[in-house]
Design a protein around this motif. Structure first.
Motif, PDB file in Angstrom:
ATOM      1  N   ASN A 225       0.794  -1.223   0.000  1.00 52.86           N
ATOM      2  CA  ASN A 225       0.000   0.000   0.000  1.00 52.86           C
ATOM      3  C   ASN A 225       0.831   1.279   0.000  1.00 52.86           C
ATOM      4  N   LEU A 226       2.138   1.121   0.300  1.00 48.50           N
ATOM      5  CA  LEU A 226       3.017   2.295   0.301  1.00 48.50           C
ATOM      6  C   LEU A 226       2.976   3.017  -1.041  1.00 48.50           C
ATOM      7  N   TRP A 227       2.775   2.274  -2.103  1.00 49.89           N
ATOM      8  CA  TRP A 227       2.803   2.864  -3.451  1.00 49.89           C
ATOM      9  C   TRP A 227       1.428   3.335  -3.923  1.00 49.89           C
ATOM     10  N   GLN A 228       0.470   3.231  -3.060  1.00 53.97           N
ATOM     11  CA  GLN A 228      -0.869   3.678  -3.441  1.00 53.97           C
ATOM     12  C   GLN A 228      -0.943   5.203  -3.374  1.00 53.97           C
ATOM     13  N   PRO A 229      -1.658   5.834  -4.323  1.00 52.62           N
ATOM     14  CA  PRO A 229      -1.757   7.304  -4.253  1.00 52.62           C
ATOM     15  C   PRO A 229      -2.400   7.774  -2.949  1.00 52.62           C
TER      16      PRO A 229
ATOM     17  N   SER B  85      -5.735   2.007   0.328  1.00 51.67           N
ATOM     18  CA  SER B  85      -6.529   1.590  -0.837  1.00 51.67           C
ATOM     19  C   SER B  85      -7.884   2.275  -0.834  1.00 51.67           C
ATOM     20  N   VAL B  86      -8.486   2.336   0.346  1.00 52.51           N
ATOM     21  CA  VAL B  86      -9.820   2.937   0.445  1.00 52.51           C
ATOM     22  C   VAL B  86      -9.766   4.397  -0.006  1.00 52.51           C
ATOM     23  N   PHE B  87      -8.756   5.133   0.495  1.00 55.50           N
ATOM     24  CA  PHE B  87      -8.662   6.557   0.131  1.00 55.50           C
ATOM     25  C   PHE B  87      -8.253   6.743  -1.328  1.00 55.50           C
ATOM     26  N   SER B  88      -7.452   5.820  -1.851  1.00 54.16           N
ATOM     27  CA  SER B  88      -7.032   5.968  -3.250  1.00 54.16           C
ATOM     28  C   SER B  88      -8.224   5.991  -4.190  1.00 54.16           C
TER      29      SER B  88
ATOM     30  N   THR C  75     -16.150  -3.752   0.453  1.00 54.47           N
ATOM     31  CA  THR C  75     -15.355  -2.636  -0.067  1.00 54.47           C
ATOM     32  C   THR C  75     -13.973  -3.081  -0.552  1.00 54.47           C
ATOM     33  N   LEU C  76     -13.287  -3.880   0.291  1.00 60.75           N
ATOM     34  CA  LEU C  76     -11.877  -4.139  -0.002  1.00 60.75           C
ATOM     35  C   LEU C  76     -11.589  -5.081  -1.174  1.00 60.75           C
ATOM     36  N   PRO C  77     -12.334  -6.195  -1.345  1.00 61.44           N
ATOM     37  CA  PRO C  77     -11.904  -7.148  -2.380  1.00 61.44           C
ATOM     38  C   PRO C  77     -11.680  -6.550  -3.764  1.00 61.44           C
ATOM     39  N   PRO C  78     -12.597  -5.718  -4.303  1.00 59.55           N
ATOM     40  CA  PRO C  78     -12.304  -5.190  -5.642  1.00 59.55           C
ATOM     41  C   PRO C  78     -11.130  -4.209  -5.635  1.00 59.55           C
ATOM     42  N   LEU C  79     -10.919  -3.520  -4.499  1.00 64.14           N
ATOM     43  CA  LEU C  79      -9.792  -2.577  -4.436  1.00 64.14           C
ATOM     44  C   LEU C  79      -8.473  -3.341  -4.431  1.00 64.14           C
ATOM     45  N   PHE C  80      -8.416  -4.415  -3.632  1.00 65.66           N
ATOM     46  CA  PHE C  80      -7.196  -5.226  -3.590  1.00 65.66           C
ATOM     47  C   PHE C  80      -6.918  -5.860  -4.947  1.00 65.66           C
TER      48      PHE C  80
END
Ligand code: PFF
Length: 462
Positions: A190-194, A272-275, A290-295
């Protein structure tokens, strides 16, 4: 008191098993959100303060009851006091254990279904609406969640069947480090997530303006739940802690480990959520919708989804082992039966209660309590009432009724810990913890009647 009960064999095994009980679904799907909503690092500081000052003394009282009582949650109280009446506290905590496990096993079953779905590549390219429909359909189907819940119970039974040292301890020694590594890996990706900065700021940036009386109560409730207080688990595990271990040391290490895991969980989830500009949430909706499609969108998304649901499964398993073990110890010691029969009784009870919980979520279900599904009610009832009541009774017993030399023996590790630490803990147990827990209980009761205690107090002051 000498006997031939099992014990945890090593220091690391003791810490892993107890941290395994503490670090559960609550740490992953609730704690980071509650922290974010209540002022981020400001909440974390308050949480750590409350844990050190209030929750650890309560936890230590449960450890002391277990280690000195050398029995299951009921027997330990009786052994320690010589009075059957105090055993009622153990029974209350065991009832709490059944309630909390009823919904816990259902959720753990969902994580198994989602491991399988992620292996099958199920979340790639799915929209949020499709995800919602899929999860709602799965839960409402009734039978599929029940099948997975049974599978989860069987896994529990296999581990518990191998005993305290070879089953629980060995399993925790593998799963807790694995859980930590998965969290570090997920946070790393997640470090590389905007949205990393925003996600990290959500839980790590202090926002003192979000802090109020509610924050303190939220921290207290979360801290008790997180440390598995008031539901027999820590008394039972306390009875397996070897004499030479320092209870204070175990309590502090486990508490800090739960905070660390919760922060890592926040860093693994919220960037991921905020991205994607999604509002942060908690609970089942967060992890199963919420999370599965983001991951799935992340680099290596296929593996990340699998790892995430394995993480949930490990967290739920090490926790459920502690609760189930409380029941197994109770039945085997009180009915004087072999462990395997005690396991069968515990299994049957949880099978029935969890099945009812799963069925209460089917459309048009009539398994309701006070207008809520049994699933929601058991969780809330335990956290709001049984947990504080059990903790209150235990801390009062150890603070006021157990002979001083016994408490001193337990809490100073037979004289190794400085006396001032012991005196401070006993002071907290006697005077501060009971008052604070009563405030928490009153708040829960008033909340049930729709009264906001903090707001009412504020209006009284002004
Ligand atoms: N500590 C667990 C969690 O945070 O998910 C929940 C829990 C387990 C509460 C065991 C109470 C208990 F006896």
């Amino acid at each position: 008191m000498e006997n031939n009960r099992s014990t945890f064999a090593s220091k690391f095994g003791t810490i892993a098993a107890i941290a395994g009980s503490a670090v559960g679904l609550g740490n992953i799907w609730k704690f980071p959100y509650v922290a974010g909503e209540n002022g981020g690092a400001a909440f974390l500081l308050i949480y750590i303060g409350i844990t050190l000052l209030i929750s650890i003394p309560v936890l230590l009282s449960e450890f002391a009851v277990g280690r000195h009582g050398q029995g299951n949650a009921f027997r330990s109280f009786v052994n320690l006091t010589g009075k059957k009446g105090w055993g009622a506290v153990g029974i209350l905590e065991l009832l709490g254990a059944i309630f909390v496990l009823a919904s816990y096993c259902v959720i753990a079953g969902w994580s198994l279904e989602y491991i399988v779905q992620s292996v099958a590549g199920g979340f790639q390219g799915m929209t949020q609406a499709q995800m919602d429909a899929q999860f709602d359909g799965f839960v409402a189907s009734g039978w599929r969640p029940i099948v997975w819940m049974v599978a989860f119970l069987i896994i529990n039974a296999i581990v518990l069947g191998m005993g305290v040292t070879k089953g629980i301890e060995r399993c925790s020694k593998f799963m807790i480090p694995a859980l930590f590594c998965i969290l570090v890996m997920l946070a790393g990706v997640n470090l590389w997530q905007p949205g990393f900065q925003e996600g990290a700021a959500f839980i790590l940036k202090p926002n003192w303006s979000a802090v109020s009386g509610h924050t303190v109560l939220a921290a207290l409730g979360q801290s008790f739940f997180s440390l598995s207080i008031g539901m027999a688990a820590m008394i039972t595990y306390g009875s397996y802690i070897q004499r030479q271990e320092s209870l204070n040391g175990v309590g502090v290490i486990v508490s800090l480990a739960t905070v660390l895991m919760a922060i890592l969980a926040g860093l693994a989830i919220f960037p991921s959520v905020f991205s994607y500009g999604i509002e942060p949430t908690k609970g089942a909706d967060l992890v199963f919708k919420t999370l599965p499609p983001l991951f799935a969108e992340l680099p290596g998304g296929y593996f990340i989804s699998i790892l995430f649901f394995i993480l949930l499964f490990f967290a739920a398993l090490t926790t459920s082992l502690s609760i189930m073990e409380s029941l197994v110890a109770f039945f085997s010691e009180e009915l004087h039966i072999k462990r395997v029969w005690a396991l069968a009784i515990g299994f049957a009870i949880i099978l029935i209660s969890s099945t009812l919980c799963a069925m209460s979520q089917m459309p048009d279900s009539h398994i309701l309590v006070g207008g809520e599904t049994l699933f929601d009610w058991t969780d809330k009832f335990c956290s709001a009432y049984i947990l504080p009541l059990g903790g209150l009774a235990c801390v009062i017993l150890v603070g006021w009724f157990v002979p001083h030399h016994v408490v001193e023996h337990e809490l100073t590790s037979s004289g190794k810990t400085p006396l001032w630490i012991y005196k401070f803990i006993v002071f907290m147990m006697k005077y501060i913890c009971p008052v604070v827990i009563i405030i928490l209980l009153v708040n829960c009761i008033l909340d049930y009647f729709g009264v906001d205690m903090i707001a009412a107090l504020m209006s009284l002051i002004h």
